[in-house]
Design a protein around this motif. Structure first.
Motif, PDB file in Angstrom:
ATOM      1  N   ILE A  76       4.658   8.715   3.570  1.00 56.50           N
ATOM      2  CA  ILE A  76       3.481   8.565   4.426  1.00 56.50           C
ATOM      3  C   ILE A  76       3.462   9.649   5.491  1.00 56.50           C
ATOM      4  O   ILE A  76       2.428  10.288   5.742  1.00 56.50           O
ATOM      5  CB  ILE A  76       3.468   7.166   5.073  1.00 56.50           C
ATOM      6  CG1 ILE A  76       3.278   6.084   4.009  1.00 56.50           C
ATOM      7  CG2 ILE A  76       2.363   7.068   6.130  1.00 56.50           C
ATOM      8  CD1 ILE A  76       3.424   4.672   4.534  1.00 56.50           C
TER       9      ILE A  76
ATOM     10  N   CYS B  87      -5.935   7.039   1.324  1.00 56.34           N
ATOM     11  CA  CYS B  87      -4.867   6.039   1.284  1.00 56.34           C
ATOM     12  C   CYS B  87      -5.298   4.884   0.381  1.00 56.34           C
ATOM     13  O   CYS B  87      -6.295   4.215   0.655  1.00 56.34           O
ATOM     14  CB  CYS B  87      -4.574   5.493   2.682  1.00 56.34           C
ATOM     15  SG  CYS B  87      -4.084   6.738   3.881  1.00 56.34           S
TER      16      CYS B  87
ATOM     17  N   LYS C  94      -2.761   0.700   5.580  1.00 60.65           N
ATOM     18  CA  LYS C  94      -3.653   1.858   5.429  1.00 60.65           C
ATOM     19  C   LYS C  94      -4.516   2.052   6.681  1.00 60.65           C
ATOM     20  O   LYS C  94      -4.563   3.146   7.252  1.00 60.65           O
ATOM     21  CB  LYS C  94      -4.547   1.664   4.194  1.00 60.65           C
ATOM     22  CG  LYS C  94      -3.780   1.476   2.897  1.00 60.65           C
ATOM     23  CD  LYS C  94      -4.676   1.328   1.693  1.00 60.65           C
ATOM     24  CE  LYS C  94      -5.524   0.077   1.717  1.00 60.65           C
ATOM     25  NZ  LYS C  94      -4.721  -1.171   1.632  1.00 60.65           N
TER      26      LYS C  94
ATOM     27  N   VAL D 107      -9.560   9.736   7.418  1.00 61.07           N
ATOM     28  CA  VAL D 107      -8.689   8.852   6.648  1.00 61.07           C
ATOM     29  C   VAL D 107      -9.582   7.899   5.862  1.00 61.07           C
ATOM     30  O   VAL D 107     -10.373   7.158   6.447  1.00 61.07           O
ATOM     31  CB  VAL D 107      -7.736   8.054   7.566  1.00 61.07           C
ATOM     32  CG1 VAL D 107      -6.891   7.088   6.739  1.00 61.07           C
ATOM     33  CG2 VAL D 107      -6.848   8.991   8.379  1.00 61.07           C
TER      34      VAL D 107
ATOM     35  N   THR E 217      -9.665   4.750   3.078  1.00 61.47           N
ATOM     36  CA  THR E 217      -8.811   3.714   2.514  1.00 61.47           C
ATOM     37  C   THR E 217      -9.513   3.053   1.338  1.00 61.47           C
ATOM     38  O   THR E 217     -10.743   2.993   1.278  1.00 61.47           O
ATOM     39  CB  THR E 217      -8.439   2.633   3.544  1.00 61.47           C
ATOM     40  OG1 THR E 217      -9.575   1.780   3.788  1.00 61.47           O
ATOM     41  CG2 THR E 217      -7.976   3.256   4.856  1.00 61.47           C
TER      42      THR E 217
ATOM     43  N   ILE F 269      -2.269   9.382  -1.149  1.00 61.44           N
ATOM     44  CA  ILE F 269      -1.017   8.654  -0.957  1.00 61.44           C
ATOM     45  C   ILE F 269      -1.234   7.199  -1.360  1.00 61.44           C
ATOM     46  O   ILE F 269      -2.251   6.601  -1.023  1.00 61.44           O
ATOM     47  CB  ILE F 269      -0.520   8.747   0.517  1.00 61.44           C
ATOM     48  CG1 ILE F 269       0.794   7.983   0.717  1.00 61.44           C
ATOM     49  CG2 ILE F 269      -1.572   8.231   1.478  1.00 61.44           C
ATOM     50  CD1 ILE F 269       2.001   8.636   0.195  1.00 61.44           C
ATOM     51  N   TRP F 270      -0.318   6.680  -2.149  1.00 62.15           N
ATOM     52  CA  TRP F 270      -0.332   5.255  -2.501  1.00 62.15           C
ATOM     53  C   TRP F 270       0.627   4.543  -1.558  1.00 62.15           C
ATOM     54  O   TRP F 270       1.780   4.936  -1.418  1.00 62.15           O
ATOM     55  CB  TRP F 270       0.102   5.036  -3.949  1.00 62.15           C
ATOM     56  CG  TRP F 270       0.238   3.572  -4.284  1.00 62.15           C
ATOM     57  CD1 TRP F 270       1.353   2.806  -4.169  1.00 62.15           C
ATOM     58  CD2 TRP F 270      -0.800   2.709  -4.756  1.00 62.15           C
ATOM     59  NE1 TRP F 270       1.094   1.512  -4.540  1.00 62.15           N
ATOM     60  CE2 TRP F 270      -0.223   1.420  -4.906  1.00 62.15           C
ATOM     61  CE3 TRP F 270      -2.144   2.886  -5.067  1.00 62.15           C
ATOM     62  CZ2 TRP F 270      -0.963   0.320  -5.361  1.00 62.15           C
ATOM     63  CZ3 TRP F 270      -2.874   1.790  -5.523  1.00 62.15           C
ATOM     64  CH2 TRP F 270      -2.296   0.533  -5.670  1.00 62.15           C
ATOM     65  N   LEU F 271       0.145   3.496  -0.886  1.00 64.50           N
ATOM     66  CA  LEU F 271       0.966   2.752   0.054  1.00 64.50           C
ATOM     67  C   LEU F 271       1.400   1.441  -0.574  1.00 64.50           C
ATOM     68  O   LEU F 271       0.567   0.619  -0.974  1.00 64.50           O
ATOM     69  CB  LEU F 271       0.208   2.464   1.356  1.00 64.50           C
ATOM     70  CG  LEU F 271       0.192   3.600   2.385  1.00 64.50           C
ATOM     71  CD1 LEU F 271      -0.756   4.711   1.961  1.00 64.50           C
ATOM     72  CD2 LEU F 271      -0.217   3.070   3.765  1.00 64.50           C
TER      73      LEU F 271
END
Length: 299
Positions: free
Chosen positions: A29, A45, A53, A182, A184, A202-204
């Motif tokens: 992250i 995200c 996210k 950003v 989500t 990015i995968w959270l």
């Protein structure tokens, strides 16, 4: 964003700055956010609800002293709701004032001049995207983009690429300092590749056990070590169960806080049953877990 503080000097420095706000970012992250800042690219995200996210955007805004501007997406959202509108009541009052002044003086109103005055910038209502382009510095949070439709995605492509919008009555408005964007997604549907290509991705995931315990201590100072470990462990078990709505980090924090408020020093069957509504949000989930609390707490 320009003139960034030393927090953006490296992924490690950014992770430390985020930690100071209470957001514990792992290496992935922190690196993704660092690169988004350095490359001036939106950060996309994606992940399950409750993985942090939206909280990441809040933390980034706090780190850089930027205004957080949030655009909550929903089915049917269009460009007007995201970009700008005209303040029609004020325009009408202005028109009446012009008519009254002309009537008192006996002058005739010039239609072109009146129309130009009605579409002055003072009557422009900036919605989130326009506000973000005009604010310096800012973090634009486009929340739950997967709930919007294809047409809205297409509109975003130009805005995210050009950092500018054109208003017919006013002209082009371009960001002097592009906002950090950003986006989500909870992946209720697939977002088109054209939008993702303009972003860093990015995968959270949900945090692992140790990081969730650290998050609890960071956000709830004074939480007993045993209680923090028990709550985090129980939530990890709940996420592996077949629930309608697995708990996210926000629910972990709510559960720990609820246990604190009822005076629990550790998690047992009675305290868990009494506070289960803080962590589970569906009756079916709560009913199922109540019958398995002994096993849950023993694991």
């Amino acid at each position: 964003m320009t003139d960034r503080p030393n927090a953006a000097g490296s992924p490690v420095a950014l992770a430390a700055a985020l930690r100071s706000t209470g957001y514990l970012a792992d290496d992935g992250i922190a690196t993704a956010a660092f690169l988004a800042l350095q490359m001036n690219r939106p950060l996309f995200c994606e992940g399950e609800p409750g993985t942090g996210k939206t909280a990441l955007a809040h933390a980034l805004a706090e780190v850089f002293g930027a205004e957080l501007i949030r655009l909550q997406c929903h089915e049917g959202i269009d460009a007007a709701q995201a970009l700008y509108d005209w303040d029609f009541p004020r325009q009408l009052l202005h028109l009446r004032a012009l008519e009254a002044a002309a009537g008192a003086s006996g002058e005739r109103l010039d239609a072109d001049s009146v129309e130009a005055s009605l579409y002055d910038r003072r009557f422009l209502l900036a919605r989130p995207i326009l506000r973000a382009l005009q604010s310096t510095p800012s973090v634009l949070l486009i929340d739950e983009i997967d709930r919007a439709d294809d047409e809205f995605e297409a509109f975003l492509l130009e805005v995210l690429t050009e950092h500018a919008v054109t208003i017919p009555e006013v002209g082009e408005i371009r960001a002097t300092t592009p906002p950090l964007v950003v986006l989500t997604s909870n992946r209720t549907r697939e977002v088109h590749d054209a939008l993702k290509r303009r972003c860093l991705y990015i995968w959270l995931d949900h945090p692992d056990l140790q990081r969730e315990i650290e998050i609890l201590h960071s956000r709830l100072p004074g939480l007993p070590e045993r209680l923090a470990a028990q709550v985090a462990g129980a939530v990890q078990q709940l996420r592996r169960a077949d629930l309608l709505k697995p708990p996210g980090v926000a629910e972990t924090l709510d559960w720990a806080r609820a246990l604190q408020l009822v005076g629990a020093r550790h998690l047992d069957v009675d305290s868990a049953a009494a506070t289960l509504g803080a962590v589970l949000k569906y009756r079916e989930d709560a009913d199922r877990v109540r019958t398995q609390l002994d096993a849950l707490l023993a694991s």
